[in-house]
Design a protein around this motif. Structure first.
Motif, short mmCIF file in Angstrom:
data_model
loop_
_atom_site.label_atom_id
_atom_site.label_comp_id
_atom_site.label_asym_id
_atom_site.label_seq_id
_atom_site.Cartn_x
_atom_site.Cartn_y
_atom_site.Cartn_z
N TYR A 179 4.70 -4.40 7.37
CA TYR A 179 5.56 -4.58 6.20
C TYR A 179 4.93 -5.61 5.26
O TYR A 179 5.10 -6.81 5.45
CB TYR A 179 6.94 -5.07 6.61
N PRO A 180 4.20 -5.15 4.24
CA PRO A 180 3.65 -6.10 3.28
C PRO A 180 4.68 -6.46 2.21
O PRO A 180 5.53 -5.64 1.84
CB PRO A 180 2.47 -5.35 2.67
N GLY A 181 4.58 -7.67 1.71
CA GLY A 181 5.45 -8.10 0.61
C GLY A 181 4.60 -8.70 -0.50
O GLY A 181 3.53 -9.25 -0.24
N ALA A 182 5.07 -8.60 -1.73
CA ALA A 182 4.34 -9.17 -2.86
C ALA A 182 5.27 -9.39 -4.04
O ALA A 182 6.32 -8.74 -4.16
CB ALA A 182 3.18 -8.25 -3.28
N VAL A 183 4.87 -10.29 -4.91
CA VAL A 183 5.58 -10.53 -6.17
C VAL A 183 5.04 -9.52 -7.19
O VAL A 183 3.84 -9.26 -7.24
CB VAL A 183 5.34 -11.96 -6.67
#
Length: 265
Positions: free
Chosen positions: A228-232
């Motif tokens: 699960y990658p997250g980013a702005v």
């Protein structure tokens, strides 16, 4: 005359007191206004994160002057919304492919991208089912009426499922039995309500329900790692707050909470 002076003095005192009270009320209103204007962070997150994020929101908002507002859905649908200009500050996908697509299009701030957590794919049935399957290889078309699966075109859990079933040469055999869901939570509901015999979900989803049980876990060598990658997002006007939230998810407290709901690295 003396009486008139006293009356005027009394009225003046009342006016002064009223003015002081209004001043105090004004201060109160300023505080309320500040609360209303606190930073609101819009987070689009994979549906499988729903329960975990409910608890994380309480933890985070208790120590940060930020209001978290979530939009939960299939990762593909969320990514497409961002592509179409939806006002999103942080995106958390259930696989790397959709995040890669947004990165290729310049829609996320690459420097903020983090691998938040992982998961496992499992096969589930209703709690009272007597079906006995020890592995994905044992799934028998003749014993099933319908199978719930996330739409592989937009739901990462469905994409992982397709990859596995094709690797074990079961996809073509079972395809006519599939009931496609718009996200992994809908798969869970189909199995809970008995609308399908079995379904493929993440372990975290299965553990969130007392109406289903896990029959088998996917062989991790049969699919890409579930990350699960997250980013702005690039268009976010709250980049600092968004990055701080991602850092919290990676903190000991954030990871402990995610682990509690069945996620793991």
């Amino acid at each position: 005359m003396q009486f008139l002076k006293r009356s005027l003095l009394f009225v003046l005192i009342l006016l002064i007191i009223a003015g002081c009270n209004n001043g105090e009320e004004g201060k109160g209103k300023i505080v309320d206004s500040t609360n209303k204007n606190q930073e609101e962070l819009f987070v689009s997150a994979a549906a499988s994160l729903t329960e975990a994020m409910d608890e994380i929101t309480e933890l985070y908002e208790a120590n940060h002057d930020v209001k978290l507002t979530f939009n939960f859905a299939g990762s593909g649908k969320l990514a497409q919304q961002i592509q179409q200009g939806a006002p999103v500050d942080v995106f958390i996908s259930a696989n790397e492919n959709w995040m890669d697509s947004l990165e290729d299009e310049g829609l996320i701030d690459t420097d903020t991208r983090k691998d938040i957590i992982g998961n496992k794919l499992v096969l589930i049935v209703a709690k009272d089912s007597e079906m006995d399957i020890d592995s994905f290889n044992e799934i028998d078309k003749a014993e099933l009426d319908q199978i719930a699966i996330g739409n592989p075109e937009s739901v990462p859990a469905g994409e992982y499922t397709e990859t596995i079933l094709k690797n074990i040469h079961k996809w073509d055999e079972l395809e006519e039995k599939f009931v496609y869901a718009q996200d992994v939570r809908q798969v869970l509901t189909y199995v809970e309500t008995g609308n399908t015999d079995i379904g493929f979900v993440y372990e975290s989803d299965a553990l969130s329900s007392d109406q289903v049980k896990i029959l088998a876990e996917a062989d991790p060598s049969m699919h890409d790692p579930i990350i699960y990658p997250g980013a702005v997002t690039s268009d976010s006007t709250r980049k600092e707050e968004g990055y701080a939230f991602l850092e919290f998810l990676l903190s000991e407290s954030g990871q402990k909470t995610l682990n509690k709901y069945g996620f793991s690295k």
